[in-house]
Design a protein around this motif. Structure first.
Motif, PDB file in Angstrom:
ATOM      1  N   UNK A   1       1.172  29.123  27.654  1.00 30.09           N
ATOM      2  CA  UNK A   1       1.526  28.456  28.914  1.00 30.09           C
ATOM      3  C   UNK A   1       2.855  27.711  28.786  1.00 30.09           C
ATOM      4  N   UNK A   2       3.101  27.125  27.625  1.00 30.24           N
ATOM      5  CA  UNK A   2       4.350  26.384  27.405  1.00 30.24           C
ATOM      6  C   UNK A   2       5.554  27.328  27.356  1.00 30.24           C
ATOM      7  N   UNK A   3       5.349  28.526  26.792  1.00 22.17           N
ATOM      8  CA  UNK A   3       6.431  29.523  26.789  1.00 22.17           C
ATOM      9  C   UNK A   3       6.720  29.957  28.228  1.00 22.17           C
ATOM     10  N   UNK A   4       5.644  30.184  28.997  1.00 20.50           N
ATOM     11  CA  UNK A   4       5.797  30.577  30.400  1.00 20.50           C
ATOM     12  C   UNK A   4       6.537  29.500  31.188  1.00 20.50           C
ATOM     13  N   UNK A   5       6.245  28.245  30.886  1.00 24.84           N
ATOM     14  CA  UNK A   5       6.903  27.127  31.576  1.00 24.84           C
ATOM     15  C   UNK A   5       8.411  27.136  31.307  1.00 24.84           C
ATOM     16  N   UNK A   6       8.799  27.418  30.063  1.00 26.56           N
ATOM     17  CA  UNK A   6      10.226  27.496  29.723  1.00 26.56           C
ATOM     18  C   UNK A   6      10.895  28.620  30.510  1.00 26.56           C
ATOM     19  N   UNK A   7      10.223  29.761  30.594  1.00 20.58           N
ATOM     20  CA  UNK A   7      10.771  30.910  31.324  1.00 20.58           C
ATOM     21  C   UNK A   7      10.899  30.590  32.816  1.00 20.58           C
TER      22      UNK A   7
ATOM     23  N   UNK B   1      -0.205  21.849  19.272  1.00 20.76           N
ATOM     24  CA  UNK B   1      -0.459  21.027  18.083  1.00 20.76           C
ATOM     25  C   UNK B   1      -0.897  21.863  16.881  1.00 20.76           C
ATOM     26  N   UNK B   2      -1.258  23.132  17.109  1.00 24.09           N
ATOM     27  CA  UNK B   2      -1.678  24.009  16.002  1.00 24.09           C
ATOM     28  C   UNK B   2      -0.502  24.467  15.147  1.00 24.09           C
ATOM     29  N   UNK B   3       0.714  24.333  15.659  1.00 27.62           N
ATOM     30  CA  UNK B   3       1.893  24.853  14.950  1.00 27.62           C
ATOM     31  C   UNK B   3       2.285  23.898  13.828  1.00 27.62           C
ATOM     32  N   UNK B   4       1.684  24.107  12.659  1.00 27.17           N
ATOM     33  CA  UNK B   4       1.993  23.309  11.474  1.00 27.17           C
ATOM     34  C   UNK B   4       2.532  24.255  10.386  1.00 27.17           C
ATOM     35  N   UNK B   5       2.693  23.742   9.186  1.00 24.55           N
ATOM     36  CA  UNK B   5       3.255  24.551   8.096  1.00 24.55           C
ATOM     37  C   UNK B   5       2.421  25.797   7.835  1.00 24.55           C
ATOM     38  N   UNK B   6       1.103  25.638   7.799  1.00 26.57           N
ATOM     39  CA  UNK B   6       0.222  26.780   7.530  1.00 26.57           C
ATOM     40  C   UNK B   6       0.336  27.817   8.637  1.00 26.57           C
ATOM     41  N   UNK B   7       0.354  27.363   9.893  1.00 25.20           N
ATOM     42  CA  UNK B   7       0.489  28.282  11.023  1.00 25.20           C
ATOM     43  C   UNK B   7       1.802  29.053  10.907  1.00 25.20           C
TER      44      UNK B   7
ATOM     45  N   UNK C   1      10.007  25.734  21.760  1.00 21.48           N
ATOM     46  CA  UNK C   1       9.013  25.597  22.831  1.00 21.48           C
ATOM     47  C   UNK C   1       8.130  24.374  22.574  1.00 21.48           C
ATOM     48  N   UNK C   2       7.733  24.181  21.328  1.00 20.23           N
ATOM     49  CA  UNK C   2       6.874  23.045  20.980  1.00 20.23           C
ATOM     50  C   UNK C   2       7.600  21.711  21.189  1.00 20.23           C
ATOM     51  N   UNK C   3       8.874  21.660  20.816  1.00 16.47           N
ATOM     52  CA  UNK C   3       9.646  20.426  21.015  1.00 16.47           C
ATOM     53  C   UNK C   3       9.829  20.135  22.504  1.00 16.47           C
ATOM     54  N   UNK C   4      10.000  21.182  23.290  1.00 13.21           N
ATOM     55  CA  UNK C   4      10.125  21.002  24.733  1.00 13.21           C
ATOM     56  C   UNK C   4       8.839  20.422  25.308  1.00 13.21           C
TER      57      UNK C   4
ATOM     58  N   UNK D   1       7.389  16.267  27.180  1.00  9.51           N
ATOM     59  CA  UNK D   1       6.499  15.989  28.308  1.00  9.51           C
ATOM     60  C   UNK D   1       5.179  15.375  27.874  1.00  9.51           C
ATOM     61  N   UNK D   2       5.127  14.890  26.645  1.00 10.66           N
ATOM     62  CA  UNK D   2       3.958  14.152  26.194  1.00 10.66           C
ATOM     63  C   UNK D   2       2.858  14.992  25.589  1.00 10.66           C
ATOM     64  N   UNK D   3       3.090  16.268  25.365  1.00  9.23           N
ATOM     65  CA  UNK D   3       2.080  17.133  24.755  1.00  9.23           C
ATOM     66  C   UNK D   3       2.081  16.931  23.241  1.00  9.23           C
ATOM     67  N   UNK D   4       0.915  16.810  22.677  1.00  2.00           N
ATOM     68  CA  UNK D   4       0.780  16.522  21.244  1.00  2.00           C
ATOM     69  C   UNK D   4       1.283  17.687  20.389  1.00  2.00           C
TER      70      UNK D   4
END
Length: 379
Positions: free
Chosen positions: A39-45, A88-94, A123-126, A130-133
């Motif tokens: 959804x966040x990628x779609x929002x950027x697009x 929030x799942x996007x960490x080093x392991x991901x 995308x995650x930084x964007x 907006x306050x998303x963890x």
């Protein structure tokens, strides 16, 4: 009463009370963004037209939008059969698992896979704005460019060989002219092909080519040297699409015998195991597959594209012309970026310095030595 004291409306504003009461009973609800990666990628697009681009203007480029659209397809495929991934799942392991899947399961090139990881981090930084963890490890997720790129360029000797090769085909003659012209002005294919007679001007008695680079938006001025004049003695080459020019460049170099085994990457059709799918006698692939950039050892002409013009210009002039002057034409922002672009490192610096001192020594040895002869008076 509290709102009235705070806003102190003008008595002439007769609609104030009506609007205030309406706003009180009909509060505007702020729409909360989804924290799902897709959804966040779609929002950027969807908001691409109001986003700042690298030229400080509004609106992302078509290629940038397509990059996010490709990322969306990749993420949807990656999470198929699983719970949708959250930002929030996007960490080093991901990051490691995603990169491994891109390279070893989907057979993308290392550079493309790393680029997709970088796009995902953007995308995650964007979303974070907006306050998303997001994960506290987000900045440590590894993307970036590979340590070593395959630097494909044409040496002065190879360019001379191409120039002197007997070519009968008018289409390839035209492509050769673009190739030689491009390697002497150092521009990307997209900028090279849009050059017309109007780009040729005289400034303070100097003949130059002036153009605005499509990718960077920078204004570039290129001096027209004798070799460039010789190449264009009978006018500019005919216009052609960049896709066709890429193919014709390969053909021109093949005819000229530029076939030395060279390590590089090219786009191939591969099966589900990453193996190249062969073609039949009519040139059609014998089975369906996906296009991927595969690194290997190929005849050099198979690795040539329009980008060889800019790379050859920069590489061939390095050490001959001051680096700062070359960068004015290639439009690299920093010397570090420029040196990486042509595959140079600190050892090359050391060699350049050693060559400089050796040259100074040779010059000194060649200087005539004046011997002072004392006058001897006779008695």
């Amino acid at each position: 009463m509290k709102v009235y004291k705070k806003e102190k409306p003008n008595p002439e504003n007769k609609d104030w009370l009506k609007n205030t009461v309406h706003d009180y009973f009909n509060p505007v609800k702020e729409e909360k963004r989804s924290d799902l990666i897709a959804d966040c990628i779609t929002y950027v697009i969807d908001t691409a037209n109001v986003r700042e681009n690298n030229k400080k203007g509004l609106g992302l480029s078509t290629s940038r939008i397509n990059s996010y659209k490709n990322l969306l397809k990749i993420i949807e495929k990656y999470q198929k059969g699983k719970n949708p991934f959250k930002v929030k799942d996007v960490d080093i392991r991901f990051g490691k698992n995603f990169l491994n899947w891109l390279i070893n399961k989907q057979y993308y090139s290392e550079s493309y896979a790393r680029k997709k990881v970088d796009d995902l981090k953007t995308v995650c930084r964007d979303a974070e704005i907006d306050g998303i963890e997001t994960s506290t490890q987000l900045n440590k997720v590894k993307g970036g460019k590979p340590q070593k790129e395959h630097i494909i360029y044409l040496s002065p000797q190879e360019l001379e060989k191409i120039e002197k090769t007997h070519i009968i085909n008018p289409t390839l003659q035209n492509a050769r002219k673009w190739l030689l012209f491009g390697c002497h002005i150092g521009q990307r294919g997209s900028d090279l092909l849009k050059i017309t007679e109007s780009n040729f001007v005289i400034r303070q008695g100097l003949e130059v080519i002036e153009l605005k680079q499509k990718k960077t938006g920078k204004n570039i001025t290129i001096p027209i040297l004798d070799k460039t004049k010789e190449i264009l003695s009978n006018g500019l080459p005919r216009k052609i699409s960049i896709q066709n020019l890429n193919n014709y460049f390969k053909e021109v170099c093949k005819v000229a015998g530029i076939d030395h085994p060279t390590k590089g990457s090219k786009i191939l059709m591969v099966d589900k195991n990453g193996k190249e799918i062969p073609k039949d006698e009519k040139g059609n692939y014998i089975e369906k597959g996906v296009k991927r950039t595969i690194t290997g050892i190929y005849p050099k002409h198979e690795l040539i594209s329009t980008h060889v013009c800019r790379r050859s210009f920069a590489t061939n002039l390095y050490g001959t012309l001051p680096t700062a002057l070359i960068m004015q034409i290639t439009a690299h922002s920093t010397e570090k970026m420029f040196l990486k672009y042509i595959g140079k490192n600190s050892l090359d610096y050391a060699q350049q310095i050693a060559d400089f001192y050796e040259l100074q020594k040779i010059k000194k040895d060649k200087e005539p030595q004046l011997n002072v002869i004392k006058n001897v008076s006779s008695h």
